[in-house]
Design a protein around this motif. Structure first.
Motif, PDB file in Angstrom:
ATOM      1  N   LYS A   1       0.813  -1.291   0.127  1.00  0.00           N
ATOM      2  CA  LYS A   1      -0.002  -0.061  -0.024  1.00  0.00           C
ATOM      3  C   LYS A   1       0.807   1.218  -0.016  1.00  0.00           C
ATOM      4  O   LYS A   1       0.276   2.363  -0.262  1.00  0.00           O
ATOM      5  CB  LYS A   1      -0.747   0.020   1.333  1.00  0.00           C
ATOM      6  N   LYS A   2       2.196   1.103   0.421  1.00  0.00           N
ATOM      7  CA  LYS A   2       3.012   2.220   0.359  1.00  0.00           C
ATOM      8  C   LYS A   2       4.190   1.916  -0.227  1.00  0.00           C
ATOM      9  O   LYS A   2       4.466   0.893  -0.731  1.00  0.00           O
ATOM     10  CB  LYS A   2       3.272   2.550   1.919  1.00  0.00           C
ATOM     11  N   ALA A   3       4.888   3.203  -0.812  1.00  0.00           N
ATOM     12  CA  ALA A   3       6.274   2.821  -1.257  1.00  0.00           C
ATOM     13  C   ALA A   3       7.351   1.890  -0.615  1.00  0.00           C
ATOM     14  O   ALA A   3       7.793   1.174  -1.470  1.00  0.00           O
ATOM     15  CB  ALA A   3       7.012   4.354  -1.653  1.00  0.00           C
ATOM     16  N   LYS A   4       7.271   1.943   0.430  1.00  0.00           N
ATOM     17  CA  LYS A   4       8.285   0.942   1.117  1.00  0.00           C
ATOM     18  C   LYS A   4       7.789  -0.206   1.084  1.00  0.00           C
ATOM     19  O   LYS A   4       8.625  -1.171   1.276  1.00  0.00           O
ATOM     20  CB  LYS A   4       8.331   1.401   2.723  1.00  0.00           C
ATOM     21  N   ASP A   5       6.754  -0.609   0.949  1.00  0.00           N
ATOM     22  CA  ASP A   5       6.300  -2.146   0.814  1.00  0.00           C
ATOM     23  C   ASP A   5       6.482  -2.723  -0.530  1.00  0.00           C
ATOM     24  O   ASP A   5       6.724  -3.879  -0.648  1.00  0.00           O
ATOM     25  CB  ASP A   5       4.609  -2.291   0.750  1.00  0.00           C
ATOM     26  N   ILE A   6       6.685  -1.873  -1.567  1.00  0.00           N
ATOM     27  CA  ILE A   6       6.690  -2.360  -2.851  1.00  0.00           C
ATOM     28  C   ILE A   6       8.216  -2.017  -3.701  1.00  0.00           C
ATOM     29  O   ILE A   6       8.519  -2.663  -4.663  1.00  0.00           O
ATOM     30  CB  ILE A   6       5.743  -2.104  -3.938  1.00  0.00           C
ATOM     31  N   MET A   7       8.940  -1.080  -2.836  1.00  0.00           N
ATOM     32  CA  MET A   7      10.246  -0.849  -3.503  1.00  0.00           C
ATOM     33  C   MET A   7      11.233  -1.784  -3.681  1.00  0.00           C
ATOM     34  O   MET A   7      11.356  -2.875  -2.731  1.00  0.00           O
ATOM     35  CB  MET A   7      10.787   0.508  -2.553  1.00  0.00           C
ATOM     36  N   LEU A   8      12.222  -1.786  -4.614  1.00  0.00           N
ATOM     37  CA  LEU A   8      13.547  -2.646  -4.579  1.00  0.00           C
ATOM     38  C   LEU A   8      14.682  -1.992  -4.071  1.00  0.00           C
ATOM     39  O   LEU A   8      14.792  -0.795  -3.972  1.00  0.00           O
ATOM     40  CB  LEU A   8      13.806  -2.839  -6.116  1.00  0.00           C
ATOM     41  N   ASP A   9      15.619  -2.612  -3.715  1.00  0.00           N
ATOM     42  CA  ASP A   9      17.015  -2.022  -3.355  1.00  0.00           C
ATOM     43  C   ASP A   9      17.528  -1.025  -4.647  1.00  0.00           C
ATOM     44  O   ASP A   9      17.359  -1.964  -5.697  1.00  0.00           O
ATOM     45  CB  ASP A   9      17.996  -3.214  -3.031  1.00  0.00           C
ATOM     46  N   PRO A  10      17.978  -0.278  -4.277  1.00  0.00           N
ATOM     47  CA  PRO A  10      18.583   0.651  -5.349  1.00  0.00           C
ATOM     48  C   PRO A  10      20.009   0.201  -5.913  1.00  0.00           C
ATOM     49  O   PRO A  10      20.757  -0.359  -5.189  1.00  0.00           O
ATOM     50  CB  PRO A  10      18.696   1.833  -4.977  1.00  0.00           C
ATOM     51  N   ILE A  11      20.004   0.310  -7.365  1.00  0.00           N
ATOM     52  CA  ILE A  11      21.326   0.428  -8.127  1.00  0.00           C
ATOM     53  C   ILE A  11      21.742   1.847  -8.344  1.00  0.00           C
ATOM     54  O   ILE A  11      20.873   2.510  -8.894  1.00  0.00           O
ATOM     55  CB  ILE A  11      21.043  -0.567  -9.223  1.00  0.00           C
ATOM     56  N   THR A  12      22.952   2.265  -7.932  1.00  0.00           N
ATOM     57  CA  THR A  12      23.110   3.683  -8.317  1.00  0.00           C
ATOM     58  C   THR A  12      24.516   3.832  -8.985  1.00  0.00           C
ATOM     59  O   THR A  12      25.355   3.007  -8.986  1.00  0.00           O
ATOM     60  CB  THR A  12      23.272   4.470  -6.811  1.00  0.00           C
ATOM     61  N   VAL A  13      24.460   5.052  -9.436  1.00  0.00           N
ATOM     62  CA  VAL A  13      25.732   5.608 -10.011  1.00  0.00           C
ATOM     63  C   VAL A  13      26.036   7.058  -9.487  1.00  0.00           C
ATOM     64  O   VAL A  13      25.074   7.482  -9.159  1.00  0.00           O
ATOM     65  CB  VAL A  13      25.605   5.703 -11.525  1.00  0.00           C
ATOM     66  N   THR A  14      27.229   7.581  -9.652  1.00  0.00           N
ATOM     67  CA  THR A  14      27.597   9.044  -9.180  1.00  0.00           C
ATOM     68  C   THR A  14      27.607   9.470 -10.502  1.00  0.00           C
ATOM     69  O   THR A  14      27.793   9.136 -11.840  1.00  0.00           O
ATOM     70  CB  THR A  14      28.658   8.772  -8.399  1.00  0.00           C
ATOM     71  N   GLU A  15      28.062  10.689 -10.317  1.00  0.00           N
ATOM     72  CA  GLU A  15      28.146  11.785 -11.774  1.00  0.00           C
ATOM     73  C   GLU A  15      29.557  11.330 -12.367  1.00  0.00           C
ATOM     74  O   GLU A  15      29.808  11.417 -13.676  1.00  0.00           O
ATOM     75  CB  GLU A  15      28.347  13.273 -11.272  1.00  0.00           C
ATOM     76  N   GLU A  16      30.453  10.677 -11.455  1.00  0.00           N
ATOM     77  CA  GLU A  16      31.425  10.511 -12.140  1.00  0.00           C
ATOM     78  C   GLU A  16      31.947   9.042 -12.593  1.00  0.00           C
ATOM     79  O   GLU A  16      32.883   8.663 -13.067  1.00  0.00           O
ATOM     80  CB  GLU A  16      32.664  10.683 -11.063  1.00  0.00           C
ATOM     81  N   THR A  17      30.776   8.211 -12.446  1.00  0.00           N
ATOM     82  CA  THR A  17      30.704   6.733 -12.968  1.00  0.00           C
ATOM     83  C   THR A  17      30.931   6.921 -14.512  1.00  0.00           C
ATOM     84  O   THR A  17      30.166   7.973 -15.231  1.00  0.00           O
ATOM     85  CB  THR A  17      29.543   6.010 -12.559  1.00  0.00           C
ATOM     86  N   SER A  18      31.650   5.910 -15.163  1.00  0.00           N
ATOM     87  CA  SER A  18      31.681   5.945 -16.554  1.00  0.00           C
ATOM     88  C   SER A  18      30.347   5.318 -17.040  1.00  0.00           C
ATOM     89  O   SER A  18      29.844   4.536 -16.413  1.00  0.00           O
ATOM     90  CB  SER A  18      32.791   5.026 -16.997  1.00  0.00           C
ATOM     91  N   VAL A  19      29.959   5.716 -18.352  1.00  0.00           N
ATOM     92  CA  VAL A  19      28.795   5.338 -19.158  1.00  0.00           C
ATOM     93  C   VAL A  19      28.781   4.042 -19.316  1.00  0.00           C
ATOM     94  O   VAL A  19      28.148   3.146 -19.070  1.00  0.00           O
ATOM     95  CB  VAL A  19      28.925   6.322 -20.407  1.00  0.00           C
ATOM     96  N   SER A  20      29.857   3.533 -19.423  1.00  0.00           N
ATOM     97  CA  SER A  20      30.096   2.052 -19.963  1.00  0.00           C
ATOM     98  C   SER A  20      29.724   1.088 -18.387  1.00  0.00           C
ATOM     99  O   SER A  20      29.110   0.225 -18.659  1.00  0.00           O
ATOM    100  CB  SER A  20      31.745   1.724 -20.177  1.00  0.00           C
ATOM    101  N   GLU A  21      30.193   1.557 -17.390  1.00  0.00           N
ATOM    102  CA  GLU A  21      29.743   0.861 -16.266  1.00  0.00           C
ATOM    103  C   GLU A  21      28.468   0.913 -15.787  1.00  0.00           C
ATOM    104  O   GLU A  21      27.799  -0.030 -15.411  1.00  0.00           O
ATOM    105  CB  GLU A  21      30.708   1.596 -15.126  1.00  0.00           C
ATOM    106  N   ALA A  22      27.767   2.467 -16.178  1.00  0.00           N
ATOM    107  CA  ALA A  22      26.483   2.518 -16.016  1.00  0.00           C
ATOM    108  C   ALA A  22      25.714   1.545 -17.125  1.00  0.00           C
ATOM    109  O   ALA A  22      24.530   0.842 -16.582  1.00  0.00           O
ATOM    110  CB  ALA A  22      25.983   4.060 -16.272  1.00  0.00           C
TER     111      ALA A  22
END
Length: 151
Positions: A89-110
């Motif tokens: 019923k709420k965001a916390k009930d259905i969310m998945l663990d996040p996969i993240t990048v930073t601004e400095e991450t290479s596009v190839s890694e993304a």
């Protein structure tokens, strides 16, 4: 094509503002947030301090809609997981663990992360895990093939 592209070189061009919601936001708010930003394919869930704690793909909201409005449940090995998602019923009930990048991450890694986790968007975070943007797969394609919009 530049093989040295960084996330900061291509992000936030299509999804200008990353769609951020809170853990306790209800389904109506989640859907309203997406409708306001129809290009987005993922919601980014943050805690009270603004730290990213999860992601909600549009597909998850579609599964809930399919179940609630039409009685559709995905069969097979994902049934147990789907029942949990479908009754959320709420965001916390259905969310998945996040996969993240930073601004400095290479596009190839993304790209590797997007392919590995089969996602079309990845949140861009700062050193405190605050969402500062969104990396959309179309942004990568446009930058990688030097796409120029002609109008």
């Amino acid at each position: 094509m530049s093989i040295n592209l960084r996330v900061k070189d291509v992000c936030n061009k299509i999804t200008i503002e990353a769609p951020v919601v809170r853990e306790n936001d209800d389904l109506n708010y989640l859907i309203t947030t997406l409708v306001k930003n129809p290009i987005a394919r993922t919601l980014y869930v943050v805690d009270n301090s603004g730290k990213l704690v999860g992601v909600i793909p549009v597909l998850y909201l579609l599964k809930i809609c399919g179940y609630v409005n039409y009685g559709i449940i995905q069969p097979g090995i994902f049934l147990a997981k789907n029942v949990f998602i479908l009754t959320g019923k709420k965001a916390k009930d259905i969310m998945l663990d996040p996969i993240t990048v930073t601004e400095e991450t290479s596009v190839s890694e993304a790209i590797k992360l997007m392919l590995q986790f089969e996602v079309q968007e990845i949140p861009v975070v700062d050193e405190n895990q605050n969402v500062i943007g969104d990396l959309n797969s179309i942004e990568i394609l446009a930058a990688s093939f030097d796409f120029k919009h002609s109008g």
